[in-house]
Design a protein around this motif. Structure first.
Motif, PDB file in Angstrom:
ATOM      1  N   ILE A 134      20.227 -89.364 -23.306  1.00 52.76           N
ATOM      2  CA  ILE A 134      20.078 -88.340 -22.262  1.00 52.76           C
ATOM      3  C   ILE A 134      18.854 -87.454 -22.499  1.00 52.76           C
ATOM      4  CG2 ILE A 134      21.111 -86.236 -21.311  1.00 52.76           C
ATOM      5  CD1 ILE A 134      23.792 -87.650 -21.286  1.00 52.76           C
ATOM      6  N   PRO A 135      18.628 -86.935 -23.720  1.00 52.32           N
ATOM      7  CA  PRO A 135      17.421 -86.126 -23.913  1.00 52.32           C
ATOM      8  C   PRO A 135      16.126 -86.899 -23.629  1.00 52.32           C
ATOM      9  CG  PRO A 135      18.968 -85.729 -25.695  1.00 52.32           C
ATOM     10  CD  PRO A 135      19.507 -86.886 -24.919  1.00 52.32           C
ATOM     11  N   GLU A 136      16.043 -88.147 -24.107  1.00 48.27           N
ATOM     12  CA  GLU A 136      14.813 -88.916 -23.896  1.00 48.27           C
ATOM     13  C   GLU A 136      14.621 -89.271 -22.425  1.00 48.27           C
ATOM     14  OE1 GLU A 136      14.647 -92.274 -26.504  1.00 48.27           O
ATOM     15  OE2 GLU A 136      14.418 -91.039 -28.305  1.00 48.27           O
ATOM     16  N   GLU A 137      15.684 -89.691 -21.757  1.00 46.49           N
ATOM     17  CA  GLU A 137      15.550 -90.037 -20.343  1.00 46.49           C
ATOM     18  C   GLU A 137      15.284 -88.802 -19.487  1.00 46.49           C
ATOM     19  OE1 GLU A 137      15.271 -93.192 -19.176  1.00 46.49           O
ATOM     20  OE2 GLU A 137      15.204 -93.481 -21.346  1.00 46.49           O
ATOM     21  N   ALA A 138      15.897 -87.691 -19.847  1.00 47.97           N
ATOM     22  CA  ALA A 138      15.643 -86.457 -19.097  1.00 47.97           C
ATOM     23  C   ALA A 138      14.166 -86.101 -19.135  1.00 47.97           C
ATOM     24  CB  ALA A 138      16.481 -85.313 -19.663  1.00 47.97           C
ATOM     25  N   PHE A 139      13.542 -86.250 -20.302  1.00 50.73           N
ATOM     26  CA  PHE A 139      12.130 -85.893 -20.407  1.00 50.73           C
ATOM     27  C   PHE A 139      11.217 -86.975 -19.831  1.00 50.73           C
ATOM     28  CE2 PHE A 139       7.984 -85.765 -22.443  1.00 50.73           C
ATOM     29  CZ  PHE A 139       7.600 -84.471 -22.140  1.00 50.73           C
ATOM     30  N   PHE A 140      11.374 -88.205 -20.301  1.00 51.33           N
ATOM     31  CA  PHE A 140      10.412 -89.249 -19.929  1.00 51.33           C
ATOM     32  C   PHE A 140      10.577 -89.755 -18.500  1.00 51.33           C
ATOM     33  CE2 PHE A 140      10.168 -89.523 -24.560  1.00 51.33           C
ATOM     34  CZ  PHE A 140       8.789 -89.515 -24.724  1.00 51.33           C
ATOM     35  N   ARG A 141      11.812 -90.003 -18.080  1.00 51.08           N
ATOM     36  CA  ARG A 141      12.022 -90.508 -16.731  1.00 51.08           C
ATOM     37  C   ARG A 141      12.309 -89.385 -15.748  1.00 51.08           C
ATOM     38  NH1 ARG A 141      10.579 -94.220 -20.197  1.00 51.08           N
ATOM     39  NH2 ARG A 141      12.505 -93.827 -21.347  1.00 51.08           N
ATOM     40  N   GLY A 142      12.941 -88.309 -16.210  1.00 48.53           N
ATOM     41  CA  GLY A 142      13.225 -87.202 -15.320  1.00 48.53           C
ATOM     42  C   GLY A 142      11.985 -86.364 -15.047  1.00 48.53           C
ATOM     43  N   TYR A 143      11.425 -85.769 -16.085  1.00 50.69           N
ATOM     44  CA  TYR A 143      10.248 -84.922 -15.883  1.00 50.69           C
ATOM     45  C   TYR A 143       8.960 -85.732 -15.754  1.00 50.69           C
ATOM     46  CZ  TYR A 143       6.157 -82.154 -16.757  1.00 50.69           C
ATOM     47  OH  TYR A 143       4.889 -81.618 -16.643  1.00 50.69           O
ATOM     48  N   LEU A 144       8.630 -86.509 -16.802  1.00 49.68           N
ATOM     49  CA  LEU A 144       7.288 -87.093 -16.876  1.00 49.68           C
ATOM     50  C   LEU A 144       7.034 -88.117 -15.773  1.00 49.68           C
ATOM     51  CD1 LEU A 144       4.639 -87.210 -18.386  1.00 49.68           C
ATOM     52  CD2 LEU A 144       5.638 -88.931 -19.916  1.00 49.68           C
ATOM     53  N   GLN A 145       7.920 -89.088 -15.606  1.00 51.72           N
ATOM     54  CA  GLN A 145       7.690 -90.097 -14.576  1.00 51.72           C
ATOM     55  C   GLN A 145       7.658 -89.474 -13.187  1.00 51.72           C
ATOM     56  OE1 GLN A 145       9.827 -93.846 -14.977  1.00 51.72           O
ATOM     57  NE2 GLN A 145      10.038 -94.018 -12.764  1.00 51.72           N
ATOM     58  N   SER A 146       8.533 -88.512 -12.937  1.00 52.55           N
ATOM     59  CA  SER A 146       8.556 -87.857 -11.630  1.00 52.55           C
ATOM     60  C   SER A 146       7.244 -87.113 -11.364  1.00 52.55           C
ATOM     61  CB  SER A 146       9.730 -86.875 -11.546  1.00 52.55           C
ATOM     62  OG  SER A 146      10.962 -87.536 -11.733  1.00 52.55           O
ATOM     63  N   ALA A 147       6.757 -86.392 -12.372  1.00 57.16           N
ATOM     64  CA  ALA A 147       5.514 -85.639 -12.206  1.00 57.16           C
ATOM     65  C   ALA A 147       4.328 -86.571 -12.007  1.00 57.16           C
ATOM     66  CB  ALA A 147       5.294 -84.737 -13.419  1.00 57.16           C
ATOM     67  N   LEU A 148       4.298 -87.671 -12.762  1.00 48.78           N
ATOM     68  CA  LEU A 148       3.193 -88.619 -12.627  1.00 48.78           C
ATOM     69  C   LEU A 148       3.253 -89.357 -11.286  1.00 48.78           C
ATOM     70  CD1 LEU A 148       3.094 -90.047 -16.257  1.00 48.78           C
ATOM     71  CD2 LEU A 148       1.415 -88.520 -15.190  1.00 48.78           C
ATOM     72  N   ASP A 149       4.467 -89.571 -10.780  1.00 46.07           N
ATOM     73  CA  ASP A 149       4.591 -90.214  -9.463  1.00 46.07           C
ATOM     74  C   ASP A 149       4.008 -89.337  -8.361  1.00 46.07           C
ATOM     75  OD1 ASP A 149       5.689 -92.557 -10.358  1.00 46.07           O
ATOM     76  OD2 ASP A 149       7.757 -92.042  -9.854  1.00 46.07           O
ATOM     77  N   ARG A 150       4.043 -88.025  -8.558  1.00 51.27           N
ATOM     78  CA  ARG A 150       3.431 -87.144  -7.561  1.00 51.27           C
ATOM     79  C   ARG A 150       1.903 -87.218  -7.639  1.00 51.27           C
ATOM     80  NH1 ARG A 150       7.842 -83.959  -9.018  1.00 51.27           N
ATOM     81  NH2 ARG A 150       6.650 -82.763 -10.539  1.00 51.27           N
ATOM     82  N   ALA A 151       1.391 -87.432  -8.845  1.00 56.47           N
ATOM     83  CA  ALA A 151      -0.061 -87.562  -8.999  1.00 56.47           C
ATOM     84  C   ALA A 151      -0.546 -88.936  -8.545  1.00 56.47           C
ATOM     85  CB  ALA A 151      -0.448 -87.330 -10.462  1.00 56.47           C
ATOM     86  N   PHE A 152       0.246 -89.965  -8.834  1.00 57.57           N
ATOM     87  CA  PHE A 152      -0.108 -91.342  -8.465  1.00 57.57           C
ATOM     88  C   PHE A 152       1.061 -91.943  -7.682  1.00 57.57           C
ATOM     89  CE2 PHE A 152      -1.817 -90.462 -12.774  1.00 57.57           C
ATOM     90  CZ  PHE A 152      -3.174 -90.397 -12.450  1.00 57.57           C
ATOM     91  N   PRO A 153       1.144 -91.682  -6.387  1.00 54.72           N
ATOM     92  CA  PRO A 153       2.290 -92.125  -5.593  1.00 54.72           C
ATOM     93  C   PRO A 153       2.562 -93.621  -5.732  1.00 54.72           C
ATOM     94  CG  PRO A 153       0.888 -90.654  -4.323  1.00 54.72           C
ATOM     95  CD  PRO A 153       0.138 -90.957  -5.581  1.00 54.72           C
ATOM     96  N   PRO A 154       3.809 -93.990  -5.967  1.00 52.03           N
ATOM     97  CA  PRO A 154       4.168 -95.418  -6.093  1.00 52.03           C
ATOM     98  C   PRO A 154       3.872 -96.165  -4.796  1.00 52.03           C
ATOM     99  CG  PRO A 154       5.940 -94.001  -6.904  1.00 52.03           C
ATOM    100  CD  PRO A 154       4.966 -93.110  -6.205  1.00 52.03           C
ATOM    101  N   ARG A 155       3.230 -97.323  -4.937  1.00 52.00           N
ATOM    102  CA  ARG A 155       2.875 -98.116  -3.756  1.00 52.00           C
ATOM    103  C   ARG A 155       3.412 -99.541  -3.831  1.00 52.00           C
ATOM    104  NH1 ARG A 155      -0.703 -95.029  -1.035  1.00 52.00           N
ATOM    105  NH2 ARG A 155      -1.957 -93.528  -2.212  1.00 52.00           N
ATOM    106  N   LEU A 156       4.066 -99.875  -4.934  1.00 50.50           N
ATOM    107  CA  LEU A 156       4.571-101.235  -5.123  1.00 50.50           C
ATOM    108  C   LEU A 156       6.096-101.210  -5.109  1.00 50.50           C
ATOM    109  CD1 LEU A 156       3.905-104.224  -5.894  1.00 50.50           C
ATOM    110  CD2 LEU A 156       4.100-103.500  -8.293  1.00 50.50           C
ATOM    111  N   ARG A 157       6.698-102.148  -4.397  1.00 44.69           N
ATOM    112  CA  ARG A 157       8.151-102.248  -4.386  1.00 44.69           C
ATOM    113  C   ARG A 157       8.577-103.427  -5.246  1.00 44.69           C
ATOM    114  NH1 ARG A 157      10.614 -98.643  -1.492  1.00 44.69           N
ATOM    115  NH2 ARG A 157      12.627 -99.660  -1.877  1.00 44.69           N
ATOM    116  N   VAL A 158       9.460-103.138  -6.212  1.00 40.77           N
ATOM    117  CA  VAL A 158       9.974-104.160  -7.124  1.00 40.77           C
ATOM    118  C   VAL A 158      11.489-104.126  -7.069  1.00 40.77           C
ATOM    119  CG1 VAL A 158      10.088-104.968  -9.504  1.00 40.77           C
ATOM    120  CG2 VAL A 158       7.965-103.952  -8.633  1.00 40.77           C
ATOM    121  N   LEU A 159      12.087-105.152  -6.496  1.00 41.27           N
ATOM    122  CA  LEU A 159      13.547-105.261  -6.420  1.00 41.27           C
ATOM    123  C   LEU A 159      14.180-103.990  -5.844  1.00 41.27           C
ATOM    124  CD1 LEU A 159      14.214-107.022  -9.850  1.00 41.27           C
ATOM    125  CD2 LEU A 159      14.064-108.078  -7.585  1.00 41.27           C
TER     126      LEU A 159
END
Length: 232
Positions: A134-159
């Protein structure tokens, strides 16, 4: 695309990784894992969780409402928990047999697998979920991935999931952090499960499923190590 918007999350990731690395070496060995988890949680609280529920939801950090400053709904919590469990069981059925085969090929154990429980199995499960996943996912996928997705909007759909550079960058930083705390090249292999965790974050809209699957992956790894006599 707004590369300048990536500066803040990348700086936050660098600072958090440095703190986690320092704590992993500086804390007493028996408490290092807990201390690392607390650093990730503290960073996530400072960056996201101290804000309103709209911000928390935007980062996928609601966990069924547990982390929102609002009344808790048992129905919502149960539904989110059931969904996370369903995803974990599905991906486990697909990935774990291949992982087991790969584990045997990589480590070449000299004896057959013999299932052995941990001395305190409940403590092991709780630790993997609450202290590590939970701590690692909260930071890496919760905060970091979300913030980076705002900077580089996802354009590829995978499954069924919209993914982009944010998923890859978060996975790379995740792997670097692991090899800094334990200096062994094999630690970089966590990049590959991190891709699955990131995809789950995008596919489900939250970190509940990635956290539960992350904990299941760790439990499988330690169970295989015990079963093959590679760990106590």
């Amino acid at each position: 695309m707004n590369p300048s918007a990536a500066i803040r999350p990348l700086v936050a990731a660098a600072v958090t990784t440095a703190l986690v690395t320092a704590v992993s070496y500086g804390a007493p060995r028996d408490y290092a894992g807990t201390a690392v988890g607390l650093v990730f949680l503290a960073a996530t609280w400072w960056l996201v969780l101290r804000r309103d529920e709209a911000v928390i939801r935007a980062h996928g950090l609601s966990l069924g409402g547990l982390l929102e400053p609002a009344p808790l709904s048992a129905r919502r919590l149960a539904a989110d928990g059931a969904r996370a469990l369903a995803w974990t069981l599905l991906l486990g059925a697909i990935i774990f047999p291949a992982f087991w085969l790969g584990y045997r090929l990589w480590w070449s154990p000299t004896r057959p697998f013999h299932f052995r429980l941990a001395a305190e199995p409940f403590d092991e499960i709780v630790a993997q979920l609450l202290v590590v996943a939970i701590p690692e996912e909260a930071f890496f996928r919760g905060y970091l991935q979300s913030a980076l997705d705002r900077a580089f909007p996802p354009r590829l759909r995978v499954l069924g999931a919209a993914v982009g550079p944010g998923l890859l960058i978060a996975a790379v930083i995740f792997a670097i952090g692991h090899v800094l705390t334990i200096r062994h090249p094999a630690r970089l292999a966590v990049f590959f499960p991190a891709l699955v965790f990131g995809w789950l974050r995008a596919r489900t809209g939250g970190v509940g499923a990635p956290a539960l699957f992350h904990a299941a992956c760790n439990l499988l790894s330690v169970t295989l190590a015990r079963g093959y006599g590679l760990a106590p």
